[in-house]
Write an enzyme that holds these catalytic residues in place. Structure first.
Site, PDB file in Angstrom:
ATOM      1  CD  GLU A   1      78.870 102.501 116.947  1.00 32.09           C
ATOM      2  OE1 GLU A   1      78.443 101.714 117.817  1.00 32.09           O
ATOM      3  OE2 GLU A   1      78.865 102.249 115.718  1.00 32.09           O
TER       4      GLU A   1
ATOM      5  CG  HIS B   1      80.854  94.391 125.472  1.00 35.60           C
ATOM      6  ND1 HIS B   1      81.130  93.374 124.595  1.00 35.60           N
ATOM      7  CD2 HIS B   1      79.690  94.953 125.036  1.00 35.60           C
ATOM      8  CE1 HIS B   1      80.177  93.308 123.675  1.00 35.60           C
ATOM      9  NE2 HIS B   1      79.291  94.250 123.921  1.00 35.60           N
TER      10      HIS B   1
END
Length: 666
Positions: A405, A472
């Site tokens: 990322e 999440h």
């Protein structure tokens, strides 16, 4: 002139001309003489700080001379020779170090923390690692443009311990990017010796683990550095690929001057002083009768005269006068929003479909727009937003990424520096923590620091209600609304999502575009079929009433709508913010001045969220209009849980109706 002794470095002239050899000497001498002057000024209190590169000049000069002026270099704070070899006027450099307006950052950042498109230099930030991934992005742009150019990026041996280093090498290897990673192994990271920094024989060996060609060079030998690097960059131009070079050298001054070098053994210091790149090269040139006393003295006189003249002009420049308007206006690049009105043809779309369609139409509009993210290519992304994109746009523009990322956000920044737009998909908004540093310290601050736009959109699938657990399901917009330089968008409807996404791509500033996962396939709306835009900073008044103002966004909009439908007697203004930065304060204030009551609903936990800021604004701006305290409703002060009944208890949705009635009864 100093006494000329036998060189302690073995030089091989190879096929270099005498003129070329003298140019290498001149280019090393210039940063050395500047540094010697800066150390005097530091002791006199005329500059505030200095990071010395004395003894490392051969690396900066050799690498820079091996590259073309049009090729980007990303140096560190000991690479003065990069800046001088690129022939940046000393007046501008000295103004930069003194915080004058003719510098490169308008007094906003120090020493070498700047970039300049004019000279194709991108300076470091104090978090050393991100520039490596930025170099990847510039190299990717070169690869896509097929321009045969190389990017060079510097780091120290300490920086190779950072995750960004490993991510950047991995991405460069997987994508075969034309980038040269230059490690200056100079013995110490501040006071920490190399023996406590890594446990491999050579740092160059790290490149082998990523399938990257690696070399170890004598960083104090200017001829070896220049000729070997020149040969390598010529090879990369013909066959694009990454290369890692470890330059062995030594830091003979402190990390910065105030820290000193008492931790360095005397014998070690003496050993490296005997390997001084300039003194040894001077001796070699004298021994070959290439450099004479007359030429040497002329070089010294010319450079010293240039230094004194530039210092005088920098001193003469007026100090910067603080101006709030100037400072605020430079946080973002000016963006002239152009409204594109849709046609009348519509089709019912889910939120997920509207985002996909909007992204596809932006790809068609911007022919070099690059998409990057995990599993977004053949698989179409975990939410299938980019399904079918590969067939239409190809793998060069729709790029699967490693799980890196940080490096991918940085690569987006590099693409922007090279003039290419990027959209980066975080597989889940939660995962942005792995790339948090480049978002808040690089994307957000670049325009304010040196007027470099960060033309990057981060797509952020977020939110609860889908039993996905603590990693999440977060809705973490407040981490970014706090950071000046970022724009934050959070639509609740398909129509808004499509138009705002088009604007996000058009906007040259970094945008975090939040997409609520629970709304992806549960919310439908008639959406224009063609391309259109919607402005940032304009909220929508979904319902009008007189008793209370409800301010919310994202899933909270649908919770509020449901509550009002179940309580038809409640007369309320319902405001969907749509964008959180910029925030439509006028719509909020005007409504509250009318209704006299305000309740702010957010899915995020309460403390430190956007609701707190809006509440504070209302108390400051609308206090005399309020008939009750401003009410905030948010989720529990816990991480978001997985199992359904716990998640339902956590969410703000179940608290809203009772809080609304309490406010109305006040």
């Amino acid at each position: 002139m100093p006494t000329i002794t036998k060189s302690n470095i073995d030089y091989d002239k190879r096929n270099l001309s005498d003129k070329g050899l003298l140019k290498l000497y001149y280019n090393m001498l210039k940063p050395r003489l500047i540094e010697e002057k800066m150390l005097i000024l530091l002791r006199q209190g005329k500059i505030s700080k200095w990071f010395s590169g004395i003894g490392q000049e051969a690396i900066s000069v050799g690498v820079t001379m091996a590259l073309k002026p049009s090729e980007y270099i990303l140096p560190m704070h000991r690479n003065l020779g990069v800046f001088t070899t690129r022939e940046i006027p000393l007046h501008r450099l000295f103004c930069q170090w003194q915080g004058k307006a003719s510098g490169f950052t308008k007094g906003r950042d120090r020493s070498f923390h700047f970039g300049t498109q004019e000279y194709n230099i991108v300076g470091m930030i104090s978090h050393l690692g991100p520039q490596l991934g930025v170099a990847d992005g510039i190299a990717l742009a070169n690869l896509l443009k097929q321009n045969g150019q190389v990017t060079a990026v510097f780091t120290g041996e300490g920086g190779t311990s950072e995750g960004d280093f490993h991510e950047a090498l991995n991405v460069a290897s997987v994508w075969q990017l034309p980038v040269m990673f230059c490690i200056e192994n100079n013995g110490y990271g501040l006071s920490t010796p190399t023996s406590e920094q890594y446990h491999c024989k050579q740092l160059a060996d790290r490149g082998k683990g990523y399938g990257i060609e690696s070399f170890v060079l004598d960083g104090n030998n200017i001829i070896e550095t220049y000729t070997k690097v020149k040969k390598l960059v010529e090879s990369i131009r013909k066959r694009p690929r990454p290369i890692l070079i470890e330059f062995e050298t030594f830091r003979r001054r402190g990390h910065e001057e105030a820290s000193g070098t008492k931790y360095v053994p005397k014998e070690l210091m003496e050993e490296w002083e005997a390997k001084d790149p300039i003194e040894n090269y001077r001796s070699y040139l004298y021994s070959k009768k290439i450099l004479t006393t007359e030429i040497d003295e002329a070089y010294n006189a010319e450079i010293k005269s240039e230094i004194e003249a530039a210092l005088d002009s920098a001193y003469a420049e007026e100090d910067i006068i603080p101006n709030e308007t100037t400072e605020l206006n430079d946080v973002y690049k000016t963006y002239d929003y152009k409204e594109v009105t849709p046609n009348k043809e519509t089709k019912e779309l889910r939120l997920v479909d509207a985002i996909s369609q909007g992204l596809k139409q932006s790809m068609e509009k911007h022919k070099d727009l690059i998409l990057m993210g995990q599993d977004i290519a053949e698989y179409g992304g975990v939410f299938k937003i980019t399904e079918g994109f590969i067939k239409q746009f190809g793998k060069e523009r729709v790029r699967n990424t490693p799980i890196c990322e940080s490096a991918i956000v940085e690569a987006g920044m590099g693409l922007s520096i090279a003039g290419i737009k990027a959209v980066v998909e975080m597989q889940f908004a939660d995962f942005v923590t792995s790339g948090f540093n480049p978002v808040v310290n690089y994307l957000a601050k670049s325009h304010y620091r040196w007027q470099q736009q960060a033309d990057v959109v981060l797509r952020m699938p977020c939110g609860g209600g889908v039993a996905a657990g603590p990693f999440h399901s977060q809705t973490n917009e407040a981490w970014f609304t706090k950071t000046p330089g970022l724009k934050v968008v959070y639509p609740a409807f398909p129509y808004d999502a499509k138009g705002l996404l088009a604007t996000a791509v058009n906007d040259p500033n970094p945008v975090l575009f939040f997409e609520h996962k629970a709304l992806y396939r549960s919310i439908r709306q008639d959406v224009p079929t063609d391309y259109y835009t919607l402005p940032f900073g304009k909220a929508t008044l979904l319902k009008e009433g007189s008793a209370v103002t409800i301010v919310t966004y994202g899933a909270g909009v649908h919770w509020a709508l449901e509550t009002l439908e179940n309580n038809a007697e409640i007369s309320a203004d319902l405001i969907d913010l749509r964008t959180l930065q910029p925030l439509d304060k006028d719509t909020i204030f005007n409504s509250v001045k009318k209704t006299g009551r305000a309740i702010i609903l957010q899915e995020d936990s309460l403390f430190g969220g956007i609701a707190s800021d809006i509440s504070a604004m209302l108390m400051e701006e609308c206090f005399e209009y309020l008939d009750a305290p401003v009410k905030r409703v948010a989720s529990m002060e816990t991480p978001i849980p997985f199992i359904g009944q716990l998640e339902e208890q956590y969410m703000a949705k179940g608290k809203f109706e009772r809080a609304l009635r309490t406010l109305l009864d006040f």
